[in-house]
Design an enzyme around this catalytic site. Sequence first.
Site, PDB file in Angstrom:
ATOM      1  N   SER A   7       0.860  -1.177   0.000  1.00 20.40           N
ATOM      2  CA  SER A   7       0.000   0.000   0.000  1.00 20.40           C
ATOM      3  C   SER A   7       0.897   1.227   0.000  1.00 20.40           C
ATOM      4  O   SER A   7       2.085   1.145   0.336  1.00 20.40           O
ATOM      5  CB  SER A   7      -0.939   0.000   1.213  1.00 20.40           C
ATOM      6  OG  SER A   7      -0.226  -0.176   2.421  1.00 20.40           O
ATOM      7  N   GLU A   9       1.278   5.672   0.635  1.00 18.97           N
ATOM      8  CA  GLU A   9       0.749   6.923   1.180  1.00 18.97           C
ATOM      9  C   GLU A   9       1.128   8.088   0.284  1.00 18.97           C
ATOM     10  O   GLU A   9       2.275   8.224  -0.139  1.00 18.97           O
ATOM     11  CB  GLU A   9       1.295   7.173   2.588  1.00 18.97           C
ATOM     12  CG  GLU A   9       0.774   8.483   3.198  1.00 18.97           C
ATOM     13  CD  GLU A   9       1.352   8.771   4.561  1.00 18.97           C
ATOM     14  OE1 GLU A   9       0.903   8.110   5.526  1.00 18.97           O
ATOM     15  OE2 GLU A   9       2.254   9.622   4.678  1.00 18.97           O
ATOM     16  N   TYR A  41      -3.302  14.142   6.018  1.00 13.61           N
ATOM     17  CA  TYR A  41      -4.025  15.307   6.521  1.00 13.61           C
ATOM     18  C   TYR A  41      -2.975  16.215   7.135  1.00 13.61           C
ATOM     19  O   TYR A  41      -2.259  15.793   8.051  1.00 13.61           O
ATOM     20  CB  TYR A  41      -4.976  14.799   7.595  1.00 13.61           C
ATOM     21  CG  TYR A  41      -6.266  15.526   7.801  1.00 13.61           C
ATOM     22  CD1 TYR A  41      -7.252  15.509   6.827  1.00 13.61           C
ATOM     23  CD2 TYR A  41      -6.543  16.171   9.008  1.00 13.61           C
ATOM     24  CE1 TYR A  41      -8.468  16.118   7.059  1.00 13.61           C
ATOM     25  CE2 TYR A  41      -7.760  16.778   9.242  1.00 13.61           C
ATOM     26  CZ  TYR A  41      -8.723  16.761   8.262  1.00 13.61           C
ATOM     27  OH  TYR A  41      -9.934  17.364   8.482  1.00 13.61           O
ATOM     28  N   ALA A  43      -0.754  19.063   9.198  1.00 16.99           N
ATOM     29  CA  ALA A  43      -0.726  19.448  10.606  1.00 16.99           C
ATOM     30  C   ALA A  43      -1.749  20.551  10.875  1.00 16.99           C
ATOM     31  O   ALA A  43      -1.864  21.504  10.112  1.00 16.99           O
ATOM     32  CB  ALA A  43       0.669  19.924  10.996  1.00 16.99           C
ATOM     33  N   HIS A  69      -7.076  10.003   5.560  1.00 20.50           N
ATOM     34  CA  HIS A  69      -6.677  10.364   6.917  1.00 20.50           C
ATOM     35  C   HIS A  69      -7.715  11.323   7.496  1.00 20.50           C
ATOM     36  O   HIS A  69      -8.212  12.215   6.812  1.00 20.50           O
ATOM     37  CB  HIS A  69      -5.317  11.063   6.901  1.00 20.50           C
ATOM     38  CG  HIS A  69      -4.169  10.126   6.704  1.00 20.50           C
ATOM     39  ND1 HIS A  69      -2.954  10.293   7.326  1.00 20.50           N
ATOM     40  CD2 HIS A  69      -4.035   9.002   5.955  1.00 20.50           C
ATOM     41  CE1 HIS A  69      -2.121   9.317   6.974  1.00 20.50           C
ATOM     42  NE2 HIS A  69      -2.760   8.533   6.121  1.00 20.50           N
ATOM     43  N   ARG A  99      -5.105  11.192  15.994  1.00 13.03           N
ATOM     44  CA  ARG A  99      -5.343  12.392  16.797  1.00 13.03           C
ATOM     45  C   ARG A  99      -4.954  13.620  16.002  1.00 13.03           C
ATOM     46  O   ARG A  99      -5.664  14.618  15.983  1.00 13.03           O
ATOM     47  CB  ARG A  99      -4.526  12.327  18.096  1.00 13.03           C
ATOM     48  CG  ARG A  99      -4.838  13.477  19.066  1.00 13.03           C
ATOM     49  CD  ARG A  99      -3.727  13.692  20.067  1.00 13.03           C
ATOM     50  NE  ARG A  99      -2.516  14.211  19.437  1.00 13.03           N
ATOM     51  CZ  ARG A  99      -1.391  14.461  20.082  1.00 13.03           C
ATOM     52  NH1 ARG A  99      -1.319  14.230  21.389  1.00 13.03           N
ATOM     53  NH2 ARG A  99      -0.333  14.937  19.443  1.00 13.03           N
ATOM     54  N   GLY A 100      -3.797  13.549  15.348  1.00 10.99           N
ATOM     55  CA  GLY A 100      -3.309  14.673  14.554  1.00 10.99           C
ATOM     56  C   GLY A 100      -2.284  15.496  15.296  1.00 10.99           C
ATOM     57  O   GLY A 100      -2.217  15.498  16.528  1.00 10.99           O
ATOM     58  N   ASP A 101      -1.462  16.209  14.518  1.00  9.11           N
ATOM     59  CA  ASP A 101      -0.432  17.081  15.090  1.00  9.11           C
ATOM     60  C   ASP A 101      -1.028  18.429  15.455  1.00  9.11           C
ATOM     61  O   ASP A 101      -2.020  18.879  14.861  1.00  9.11           O
ATOM     62  CB  ASP A 101       0.700  17.292  14.088  1.00  9.11           C
ATOM     63  CG  ASP A 101       1.432  16.000  13.769  1.00  9.11           C
ATOM     64  OD1 ASP A 101       1.561  15.164  14.679  1.00  9.11           O
ATOM     65  OD2 ASP A 101       1.866  15.831  12.610  1.00  9.11           O
ATOM     66  N   ASP A 152       2.552   3.304  25.563  1.00  7.58           N
ATOM     67  CA  ASP A 152       2.195   3.528  24.163  1.00  7.58           C
ATOM     68  C   ASP A 152       1.466   2.320  23.586  1.00  7.58           C
ATOM     69  O   ASP A 152       0.460   2.462  22.873  1.00  7.58           O
ATOM     70  CB  ASP A 152       3.467   3.817  23.366  1.00  7.58           C
ATOM     71  CG  ASP A 152       3.182   4.519  22.045  1.00  7.58           C
ATOM     72  OD1 ASP A 152       2.201   5.269  21.968  1.00  7.58           O
ATOM     73  OD2 ASP A 152       3.953   4.303  21.096  1.00  7.58           O
ATOM     74  N   LYS A 159      -7.030   1.607  21.134  1.00 10.60           N
ATOM     75  CA  LYS A 159      -7.499   2.015  19.804  1.00 10.60           C
ATOM     76  C   LYS A 159      -8.063   0.824  19.036  1.00 10.60           C
ATOM     77  O   LYS A 159      -9.099   0.943  18.361  1.00 10.60           O
ATOM     78  CB  LYS A 159      -6.363   2.685  19.022  1.00 10.60           C
ATOM     79  CG  LYS A 159      -5.942   4.034  19.580  1.00 10.60           C
ATOM     80  CD  LYS A 159      -5.079   4.830  18.629  1.00 10.60           C
ATOM     81  CE  LYS A 159      -3.680   4.297  18.515  1.00 10.60           C
ATOM     82  NZ  LYS A 159      -2.798   5.202  17.711  1.00 10.60           N
ATOM     83  N   PHE A 210      12.901  14.334   9.761  1.00  8.48           N
ATOM     84  CA  PHE A 210      11.727  13.531  10.118  1.00  8.48           C
ATOM     85  C   PHE A 210      12.031  12.648  11.316  1.00  8.48           C
ATOM     86  O   PHE A 210      11.234  12.538  12.256  1.00  8.48           O
ATOM     87  CB  PHE A 210      11.306  12.632   8.943  1.00  8.48           C
ATOM     88  CG  PHE A 210      10.760  13.354   7.750  1.00  8.48           C
ATOM     89  CD1 PHE A 210      10.206  14.606   7.854  1.00  8.48           C
ATOM     90  CD2 PHE A 210      10.802  12.756   6.493  1.00  8.48           C
ATOM     91  CE1 PHE A 210       9.707  15.277   6.748  1.00  8.48           C
ATOM     92  CE2 PHE A 210      10.312  13.408   5.376  1.00  8.48           C
ATOM     93  CZ  PHE A 210       9.763  14.670   5.503  1.00  8.48           C
ATOM     94  N   HIS A 259       3.739  -1.005   3.776  1.00  6.52           N
ATOM     95  CA  HIS A 259       3.121   0.292   3.494  1.00  6.52           C
ATOM     96  C   HIS A 259       4.237   1.300   3.240  1.00  6.52           C
ATOM     97  O   HIS A 259       5.104   1.498   4.099  1.00  6.52           O
ATOM     98  CB  HIS A 259       2.263   0.742   4.676  1.00  6.52           C
ATOM     99  CG  HIS A 259       1.516   2.015   4.436  1.00  6.52           C
ATOM    100  ND1 HIS A 259       0.423   2.096   3.603  1.00  6.52           N
ATOM    101  CD2 HIS A 259       1.700   3.273   4.938  1.00  6.52           C
ATOM    102  CE1 HIS A 259      -0.042   3.341   3.605  1.00  6.52           C
ATOM    103  NE2 HIS A 259       0.718   4.072   4.399  1.00  6.52           N
ATOM    104  N   ARG A 265       6.798  10.907  -4.524  1.00  9.21           N
ATOM    105  CA  ARG A 265       7.913  10.654  -5.443  1.00  9.21           C
ATOM    106  C   ARG A 265       7.987   9.142  -5.636  1.00  9.21           C
ATOM    107  O   ARG A 265       8.463   8.431  -4.760  1.00  9.21           O
ATOM    108  CB  ARG A 265       9.218  11.223  -4.890  1.00  9.21           C
ATOM    109  CG  ARG A 265       9.172  12.738  -4.749  1.00  9.21           C
ATOM    110  CD  ARG A 265      10.504  13.312  -4.300  1.00  9.21           C
ATOM    111  NE  ARG A 265      10.418  14.753  -4.148  1.00  9.21           N
ATOM    112  CZ  ARG A 265      10.541  15.649  -5.119  1.00  9.21           C
ATOM    113  NH1 ARG A 265      10.756  15.216  -6.362  1.00  9.21           N
ATOM    114  NH2 ARG A 265      10.456  16.946  -4.889  1.00  9.21           N
TER     115      ARG A 265
END
Length: 288
Positions: A7, A9, A41, A43, A69, A99-101, A152, A159, A210, A259, A265
Site C-alpha cells: 500500500s 501513502e 491530513y 498538521a 486520513h 489524533r493529529g499534530d 504507548d 485504539k 523527520f 506500506h 515521489r
Amino acid sequence: MPAPTVSFEFFPPKSLQASFRLWDCVNTLAPLDPTFVSVTYGAGGTTRKLTHEAVEAIHTNTGLNVAAHLTCVDATKAETLDIADAYAKAGVKEIVALRGDAPKGDAKFTAHHEGFASSIDLIEALAETGKFNIRVGAYPEKHPEALDQAADIAFLKRKIDAGATSAITQFFFEAETFFRFRDLCVKAGIDAPIIPGILPIESWGGVQRFAQACGTHIPQVIRDGFANAEKTGTTELLATAIATELCDDLLQGGVDHLHFYTLNRPELTRDICHALGVTPNVRLQNVA
C-alpha cells in the site's frame, strides 16, 4: 517466498505543479495493484479540503481503494463526522483515524472544546457508523509524547478495542525494531495486523529531520553510508539497497504487507517493489 501485498501513502497537492506530481505518482504506482492507498491530513488540519478533494479524485478516477486520513484537530465532533459522511457518500470505505499534530506554532495538541479529545474517541464514533474499515497509527519506537513504550502499546490496544482493524507503523530502519514491537503487541493482547511503514530515503537531509521529530533511530551504518554516497553521487542506489534489504528482512520474518511513505515521489518505491517481486498487474485485453 511470495511477493508481499503493498500500500502507498500520498499527500494532497497545494499547487498545480504538485498536482501533476501527485498524479504521476498515482499513475506510476497504481499498476502494482496496492491493497489500498492513503492520503494524509496536514498538521493542524491545514489540508482538510485538499485531502478530501484528492481522496475523491483518486477514488473516482482510478478505482483504487483509498483510505482518507482524518484527525481530531481544530474541528467539532459534528464537523469531523460530516467529513466522514461525505467520504462514505463518495464511496470511500477506509479511514486512517489519527489524533493529529498540533497546529503550527502550538507546543502541543489541544482538543477543540466541542471536538474529539483523542483518537480513541474518534475511532469509537467512526466505528458506530458501521461505514468504514478503520486503520490507526503505531509507533515501534514509541510516540514522542508517550511516557514509555508500555504505555504507548497499551494506548494502541485501546485504539484496536475501540474499533480499529489494523495499525500502520511509523517508519523505522531496522527489522528487529519492528519484530520487537510486534512481539510486545502480541504479548499485550493485540491481535489486529500491524503493518510496517517504510520510508524510502529520497532526501537524506529530510529523513534526518523527520527522524528527529518522531524519535526514529537512524543506525550509524546508514549515516556513514550516506556520508560516503553523497561524495560519490550514489545516494539513490544506496537508498534503494537499504529499503530493499529492510523489506526483505521483514518478509523473511513473516511480514506479508508493506506500506510505503512515497512523499509523492514514486521512483524509489517502484524500484524497491520491483526488487521484491511486486510487478505491474497488466491485464491483456482484446487479444486475438
